[in-house]
Design a protein around this motif. Structure first.
Motif, PDB file in Angstrom:
ATOM      1  N   TRP A  20       0.833  -1.204   0.000  1.00 20.96           N
ATOM      2  CA  TRP A  20       0.000   0.000   0.000  1.00 20.96           C
ATOM      3  C   TRP A  20       0.871   1.258   0.000  1.00 20.96           C
ATOM      4  N   ARG A  28      -3.643   3.443  -5.795  1.00 19.23           N
ATOM      5  CA  ARG A  28      -4.271   3.437  -4.468  1.00 19.23           C
ATOM      6  C   ARG A  28      -5.661   4.044  -4.535  1.00 19.23           C
ATOM      7  N   THR A  32      -8.978   2.029  -3.611  1.00 18.95           N
ATOM      8  CA  THR A  32      -9.822   2.532  -2.525  1.00 18.95           C
ATOM      9  C   THR A  32     -11.237   2.810  -3.021  1.00 18.95           C
ATOM     10  N   LEU A  35     -12.982  -0.413  -3.257  1.00 20.83           N
ATOM     11  CA  LEU A  35     -13.305  -0.938  -1.928  1.00 20.83           C
ATOM     12  C   LEU A  35     -14.507  -0.220  -1.326  1.00 20.83           C
ATOM     13  N   LEU A  48     -11.082   5.287   4.384  1.00 24.44           N
ATOM     14  CA  LEU A  48     -11.091   5.044   2.942  1.00 24.44           C
ATOM     15  C   LEU A  48     -11.347   6.327   2.165  1.00 24.44           C
ATOM     16  N   ALA A  51      -8.216   8.333   2.117  1.00 25.44           N
ATOM     17  CA  ALA A  51      -7.227   7.785   1.184  1.00 25.44           C
ATOM     18  C   ALA A  51      -7.543   8.194  -0.247  1.00 25.44           C
ATOM     19  N   VAL A  52      -8.820   8.309  -0.586  1.00 27.38           N
ATOM     20  CA  VAL A  52      -9.205   8.730  -1.937  1.00 27.38           C
ATOM     21  C   VAL A  52      -8.868  10.198  -2.155  1.00 27.38           C
TER      22      VAL A  52
END
Length: 86
Positions: A20, A28, A32, A35, A48, A51-52
């Motif tokens: 990651w 990534r 993400t 997910l 999440l 992270a986006v």
């Protein structure tokens, strides 16, 4: 047996973290986003989404951004260091 299971879980978690961290930001983001489409627990939604939305390529808050501030002036009583090559 339990010791091997714990060691395997630690190695697996470490491998996932390393992948990651070393993965490009675009990959990534795609991972993400995919997910987020799957069913997941509510407590994972905030990390999440963060992270986006990450800005920098290294995950920091803007070390790669151009600063519009004026460069800092040297403080009084301090002298600049000059290095002369031979």
């Amino acid at each position: 047996m339990v010791q091997s299971l714990i060691a395997g879980l630690l190695v697996g978690a470490s491998a996932i973290y390393a992948l990651w961290t070393l993965c490009p930001k675009a990959a990534r983001g795609r991972l993400t986003a995919s997910l987020l489409k799957l069913p997941h627990p509510r407590f994972l939604e905030k990390p999440l989404l963060q992270a986006v939305k990450q800005q920098g390529g290294c995950g920091c808050d803007g070390c790669d951004r151009v600063s519009l501030k004026a460069p800092a002036k040297p403080q009084e009583g301090y002298a600049s260091i000059v290095i002369h090559r031979r």
